[in-house]
Design an enzyme around this catalytic site. Structure first.
Site, PDB file in Angstrom:
ATOM      1  CG  ASP A  63      30.645  80.142  78.168  1.00  0.00           C
ATOM      2  OD1 ASP A  63      29.990  79.301  77.225  1.00  0.00           O
ATOM      3  OD2 ASP A  63      31.557  80.194  79.747  1.00  0.00           O
ATOM      4  CG  ASN A  90      27.633  84.482  63.961  1.00  0.00           C
ATOM      5  OD1 ASN A  90      28.887  84.156  62.710  1.00  0.00           O
ATOM      6  ND2 ASN A  90      28.854  84.959  65.095  1.00  0.00           N
ATOM      7  CE1 TYR A 157      35.529  76.318  63.966  1.00  0.00           C
ATOM      8  CE2 TYR A 157      36.492  75.679  61.427  1.00  0.00           C
ATOM      9  CZ  TYR A 157      35.457  76.811  62.338  1.00  0.00           C
ATOM     10  OH  TYR A 157      34.535  78.003  61.331  1.00  0.00           O
ATOM     11  CE  LYS A 161      31.524  76.020  62.538  1.00  0.00           C
ATOM     12  NZ  LYS A 161      30.686  77.247  63.763  1.00  0.00           N
ATOM     13  CB  THR A 192      36.861  87.285  61.918  1.00  0.00           C
ATOM     14  OG1 THR A 192      36.847  86.201  61.473  1.00  0.00           O
ATOM     15  CG2 THR A 192      34.955  87.713  60.775  1.00  0.00           C
TER      16      THR A 192
END
Ligand code: NAP
Length: 251
Positions: A63, A90, A157, A161, A192
């Site tokens: 994790d 990734n 998010y 990034k 995805t």
């Protein structure tokens, strides 16, 4: 002509599915040996490396929110592969938390969990992997177009990034001194598990129409770019953040 880089030991985080699985497949198809990292709690195969072409691959579990588990996972990958030449950070999570519709506990939880996986997970994996990388080593981070344009409903998010891009550039300088190149890719929408529901919903057409090619990206397209950035030819790309968005976003 044989690939002179074939046979490298490569660690790809979040490689049980989606973009990470495509990246693992791209390296394996080129003859590299891949440590396929995953959380251990996902719905896919317990041993995702078994699906790769070639031999010498392993699966490793951690994790990424658990810094001690990250250290153990990286050392296990290096032990099993006989070292590390390439690290691909990734793994990532995406969640929405619109500021006007999210309570304070949910807001704090969303930010902590997103930064823990997307930014600190990559930061800690990098620290652990650098102990195994030699000159000529490569690190490629999977960022996002969100880093540049922000996300009104997924601010954590986008910030994670943007932080990953900054980390990429800091490490490009710090590790370049040891002959290790560090770069990032910044994909736009890719089909995805992370995006499948949105792309199948009524807003999916609008997402595809953001690109003049009227589609979203494919995992294999991201994998090809990552594979190039990890190649010996790409040393001079160190510090770069490569846009992969089919002209859906210009910066
Ligand atoms: P995905 O299909 O949802 O796969 C996510 C991967 O990350 C899985 O392998 C998952 O492992 C792993 N992971 C998630 N949380 C983890 C944790 N706490 N610890 C360890 N592993 C964890 O995602 P994807 O779409 O392929 O995205 C891959 C990367 O590309 C992410 O960094 C994402 O932000 C970035 N990206 C995606 C898109 C897009 O449109 N899809 C666009 C730009 C950038 P399990 O299978 O074990 O859960």
């Amino acid at each position: 002509m044989p690939d002179a880089t074939a046979g490298r030991p490569v660690l790809v985080t979040g490689a049980s599915r989606g973009i990470g699985a495509a990246i693992a497949h791209r390296f394996a198809a080129a003859g590299d040996r891949v440590a396929v990292h995953h959380s251990g709690t996902g719905a896919r195969a317990a041993e995702p490396h078994a699906e790769l072409p070639g031999v010498g691959h392993v699966s490793v579990v951690a994790d990424l929110r658990d810094a001690d588990a990250v250290l153990r996972m990286v050392d296990e990958a290096a032990d099993a592969l006989g070292g590390l030449a390439v690290l691909v950070n990734n793994a990532g999570v995406f969640g929405t938390h619109p500021i006007h519709e999210t309570g304070y506990p949910g807001w704090r939880r969303a930010w902590r969990e997103t930064l823990d996986v997307n930014l600190l997970g990559a930061v800690n994996t990098t620290w652990a992997a650098v102990r195994h990388l030699q000159a000529g080593g490569r690190i490629v981070n999977v960022s996002s177009v969100s880093a540049f344009r922000g996300e009104w409903s997924a601010a954590a998010y986008a910030a994670s990034k943007a932080g990953l891009n900054s980390f990429t550039q800091s490490m490009a300088v710090a590790l370049g001194l040891r002959g290790i190149a560090v770069a990032a890719v910044a994909p736009g929408w890719v089909e995805t598990d992370m995006t499948r529901d949105v792309l199948a919903s009524p807003v999916g057409a609008a997402m595809r129409a953001r690109s003049p090619f009227d589609r979203v990206g494919r995992p294999a397209e991201v994998a090809d770019a990552v594979h190039y950035l990890a190649s010996p030819a790409a040393e001079w790309c160190s510090g770069a953040v490569l846009d992969l968005n089919g002209a859906s976003h210009a910066r």
